[in-house]
Design a protein around this motif. Structure first.
Motif, PDB file in Angstrom:
ATOM      1  N   TYR A 171       9.047  -0.737  -4.658  1.00  0.00           N
ATOM      2  CA  TYR A 171       7.838  -1.408  -4.192  1.00  0.00           C
ATOM      3  C   TYR A 171       6.945  -1.313  -5.654  1.00  0.00           C
ATOM      4  O   TYR A 171       7.431  -0.579  -6.615  1.00  0.00           O
ATOM      5  N   HIS A 172       5.896  -2.025  -5.385  1.00  0.00           N
ATOM      6  CA  HIS A 172       4.702  -2.045  -6.617  1.00  0.00           C
ATOM      7  C   HIS A 172       3.956  -0.867  -6.492  1.00  0.00           C
ATOM      8  O   HIS A 172       3.018  -0.789  -5.394  1.00  0.00           O
ATOM      9  N   LYS A 173       3.714   0.086  -7.444  1.00  0.00           N
ATOM     10  CA  LYS A 173       2.985   0.820  -7.318  1.00  0.00           C
ATOM     11  C   LYS A 173       1.256   0.642  -7.531  1.00  0.00           C
ATOM     12  O   LYS A 173       1.015  -0.137  -8.284  1.00  0.00           O
ATOM     13  N   LEU A 174       0.400   1.199  -6.501  1.00  0.00           N
ATOM     14  CA  LEU A 174      -1.015   0.688  -6.402  1.00  0.00           C
ATOM     15  C   LEU A 174      -1.700   1.426  -7.361  1.00  0.00           C
ATOM     16  O   LEU A 174      -1.431   2.751  -7.747  1.00  0.00           O
ATOM     17  N   THR A 175      -2.664   1.089  -7.969  1.00  0.00           N
ATOM     18  CA  THR A 175      -3.638   1.558  -8.749  1.00  0.00           C
ATOM     19  C   THR A 175      -4.315   2.710  -8.052  1.00  0.00           C
ATOM     20  O   THR A 175      -4.655   3.874  -8.828  1.00  0.00           O
ATOM     21  N   ASN A 176      -4.785   2.467  -6.773  1.00  0.00           N
ATOM     22  CA  ASN A 176      -5.482   3.724  -6.117  1.00  0.00           C
ATOM     23  C   ASN A 176      -4.401   4.773  -5.685  1.00  0.00           C
ATOM     24  O   ASN A 176      -3.589   4.461  -4.819  1.00  0.00           O
ATOM     25  N   PRO A 177      -4.490   5.974  -6.168  1.00  0.00           N
ATOM     26  CA  PRO A 177      -3.464   6.840  -5.868  1.00  0.00           C
ATOM     27  C   PRO A 177      -3.376   7.399  -4.423  1.00  0.00           C
ATOM     28  O   PRO A 177      -2.493   7.549  -3.973  1.00  0.00           O
ATOM     29  N   VAL A 178      -4.979   7.135  -3.626  1.00  0.00           N
ATOM     30  CA  VAL A 178      -4.786   7.763  -2.455  1.00  0.00           C
ATOM     31  C   VAL A 178      -4.273   6.529  -1.423  1.00  0.00           C
ATOM     32  O   VAL A 178      -3.269   6.771  -0.580  1.00  0.00           O
TER      33      VAL A 178
ATOM     34  N   LEU B 135      -0.536   6.878   0.814  1.00  0.00           N
ATOM     35  CA  LEU B 135      -0.569   6.368   2.126  1.00  0.00           C
ATOM     36  C   LEU B 135       0.444   5.279   2.438  1.00  0.00           C
ATOM     37  O   LEU B 135       0.818   5.586   3.431  1.00  0.00           O
ATOM     38  N   MET B 136       0.476   4.477   1.605  1.00  0.00           N
ATOM     39  CA  MET B 136       1.547   3.308   1.741  1.00  0.00           C
ATOM     40  C   MET B 136       3.018   4.057   1.770  1.00  0.00           C
ATOM     41  O   MET B 136       3.963   3.584   2.394  1.00  0.00           O
ATOM     42  N   LYS B 137       3.213   4.711   0.665  1.00  0.00           N
ATOM     43  CA  LYS B 137       4.518   5.578   0.692  1.00  0.00           C
ATOM     44  C   LYS B 137       4.771   6.419   1.962  1.00  0.00           C
ATOM     45  O   LYS B 137       5.951   6.190   2.332  1.00  0.00           O
ATOM     46  N   ARG B 138       3.923   6.942   2.699  1.00  0.00           N
ATOM     47  CA  ARG B 138       3.794   7.645   3.982  1.00  0.00           C
ATOM     48  C   ARG B 138       4.313   6.526   4.976  1.00  0.00           C
ATOM     49  O   ARG B 138       5.168   6.877   5.908  1.00  0.00           O
ATOM     50  N   ILE B 139       3.535   5.713   5.104  1.00  0.00           N
ATOM     51  CA  ILE B 139       3.998   4.751   6.063  1.00  0.00           C
ATOM     52  C   ILE B 139       5.350   3.995   6.008  1.00  0.00           C
ATOM     53  O   ILE B 139       5.988   3.834   6.996  1.00  0.00           O
ATOM     54  N   ARG B 140       5.649   3.727   4.867  1.00  0.00           N
ATOM     55  CA  ARG B 140       7.156   3.252   4.617  1.00  0.00           C
ATOM     56  C   ARG B 140       8.150   4.211   4.745  1.00  0.00           C
ATOM     57  O   ARG B 140       9.358   4.023   4.566  1.00  0.00           O
ATOM     58  N   SER B 141       8.063   5.406   4.670  1.00  0.00           N
ATOM     59  CA  SER B 141       8.811   6.396   4.628  1.00  0.00           C
ATOM     60  C   SER B 141       9.660   6.641   6.126  1.00  0.00           C
ATOM     61  O   SER B 141       8.827   7.150   7.067  1.00  0.00           O
ATOM     62  N   HIS B 142      10.670   6.211   6.112  1.00  0.00           N
ATOM     63  CA  HIS B 142      11.284   6.464   7.506  1.00  0.00           C
ATOM     64  C   HIS B 142      12.849   6.932   7.432  1.00  0.00           C
ATOM     65  O   HIS B 142      13.331   7.265   6.112  1.00  0.00           O
ATOM     66  N   SER B 143      13.828   7.105   8.130  1.00  0.00           N
ATOM     67  CA  SER B 143      15.038   7.669   8.145  1.00  0.00           C
ATOM     68  C   SER B 143      15.744   6.867   7.048  1.00  0.00           C
ATOM     69  O   SER B 143      15.837   5.508   7.180  1.00  0.00           O
ATOM     70  N   ASN B 144      16.554   7.357   6.139  1.00  0.00           N
ATOM     71  CA  ASN B 144      17.526   6.757   5.262  1.00  0.00           C
ATOM     72  C   ASN B 144      16.642   5.957   4.122  1.00  0.00           C
ATOM     73  O   ASN B 144      17.247   4.816   3.557  1.00  0.00           O
ATOM     74  N   VAL B 145      15.250   6.025   4.019  1.00  0.00           N
ATOM     75  CA  VAL B 145      14.754   5.238   3.200  1.00  0.00           C
ATOM     76  C   VAL B 145      14.161   5.984   1.874  1.00  0.00           C
ATOM     77  O   VAL B 145      13.705   7.155   2.044  1.00  0.00           O
ATOM     78  N   GLU B 146      14.471   5.339   0.652  1.00  0.00           N
ATOM     79  CA  GLU B 146      14.046   5.955  -0.508  1.00  0.00           C
ATOM     80  C   GLU B 146      12.939   5.150  -1.264  1.00  0.00           C
ATOM     81  O   GLU B 146      13.708   3.939  -1.645  1.00  0.00           O
ATOM     82  N   LEU B 147      11.600   5.377  -1.561  1.00  0.00           N
ATOM     83  CA  LEU B 147      11.020   4.636  -2.029  1.00  0.00           C
ATOM     84  C   LEU B 147      10.929   4.638  -3.765  1.00  0.00           C
ATOM     85  O   LEU B 147      11.164   5.860  -4.120  1.00  0.00           O
TER      86      LEU B 147
END
Length: 306
Positions: free
Chosen positions: A150-157, A161-173
């Motif tokens: 993924y492309h890291k976003l400038t806004n840390p919050v 949030l996007m990393k939490r939404i995308r985090s599911h079983s067997n996924v590494e961001l």
């Protein structure tokens, strides 16, 4: 930056946004996609007119033979697709694997698993249709760690949030800047499925290769090809098809088996042709709102007709 590095105020903001997203994801399908979807579409298309100039400019250059009426129709379809993908993304917040699989059916999943076996693999997709479906594709390769680049976003919050939404079983961001390093450092631990959205603009280089794409010379992210050739990894192209609002089916096409002797850029060229075919068939499903053609090709290419 992890959420441990956020300030107290930022953590409060993150948790508030997460609760909102989680609550939205639990709403009935019809409320999410038809009630909020209609409101969001009307705002984007007719009130905010989100990047309308960019969308229409991209469409005119990509489809010179289409009338203005046809392009306007595709533009409206683009806003509908963008609305649906925003809702799809938020709707992933904290949902189960079973729910994700219900929203995205992958055809011939068992066949793909058998072909891949216990090898690492490259999976190329694009900003076409449900580009946030990587969490679902991860369930197709249970023997591999699915690395969602993924492309890291400038806004840390928002980034957290996007990393939490995308985090599911067997996924590494993994941040796209660390794609190669991450694979090299972890390839001996467990096989990986590297999920790459390859239609992004690469960093401009003097020796950059250019591809004929939608009547324009276009540069593509070639990290997938680099990894595949260096480590003899099979490469698949993932093509989604919309069935109804929030529901899709996807197909994998093998474009490199990891052993074939190919010329440089052949793998990416195959990806480009498949993506172009998908876009020509369903142009409204590509994300025309991004500034895809920021880089200017060399003068000798510009002088050539495509």
């Amino acid at each position: 930056m992890s959420d441990n590095n956020l300030t107290f105020t930022q953590k409060i903001g993150l948790e508030t946004l997460w609760i909102i997203c989680r609550g939205f994801a639990l709403l009935p399908h019809c409320i999410r996609h038809y009630f909020f979807g209609t409101i969001c579409y009307l705002l984007l298309c007719y009130v905010l007119r989100y990047r309308r100039r960019v969308i229409m400019d991209n469409l005119r250059r990509s489809f010179p033979d289409k009338s203005e009426k046809e392009l306007q129709k595709i533009c409206r379809g683009t806003y509908k697709n963008l609305t649906e993908q925003i809702i799809n993304m938020i709707s992933q917040a904290g949902v189960s694997d079973k729910t994700l699989m219900h929203r995205m059916k992958v055809n011939d999943a068992e066949k793909i698993q058998a072909e891949i076996g216990n090898r690492s693999v490259i999976m190329l997709t694009a900003h076409f249709g449900p580009w946030e479906a990587g969490s679902t594709v991860s369930l197709v390769v249970p023997d591999q760690t699915f690395v969602a680049v993924y492309h890291k976003l400038t806004n840390p919050v928002i980034d957290e949030l996007m990393k939490r939404i995308r985090s599911h079983s067997n996924v590494e961001l993994v941040d796209m800047k660390r794609t190669m390093r991450h694979f090299v450092d972890n390839r001996d631990k467990r096989p990986m499925a590297m999920g790459l959205i390859a239609d992004q603009n690469p960093v401009l280089r003097a020796n950059m290769h250019w591809y004929k794409f939608l009547h324009q010379w276009t540069a593509f992210f070639e990290g997938g090809e680099t990894l595949a050739l260096k480590y003899h990894l099979p490469v698949y192209y993932f093509s989604p098809k919309r069935l109804s609002a929030g529901h899709y089916e996807g197909n994998f096409t093998l474009i490199y088996d990891g052993e074939e002797q190919v010329e440089p850029y052949t793998i990416t060229e195959r990806y480009v042709r498949l993506l172009e075919n998908d876009i020509n068939a369903h142009p409204e499903m590509w994300m025309w709102s991004h500034r895809r053609w920021k880089h200017i090709p060399p003068a000798e290419l510009q002088a050539q007709k495509i």
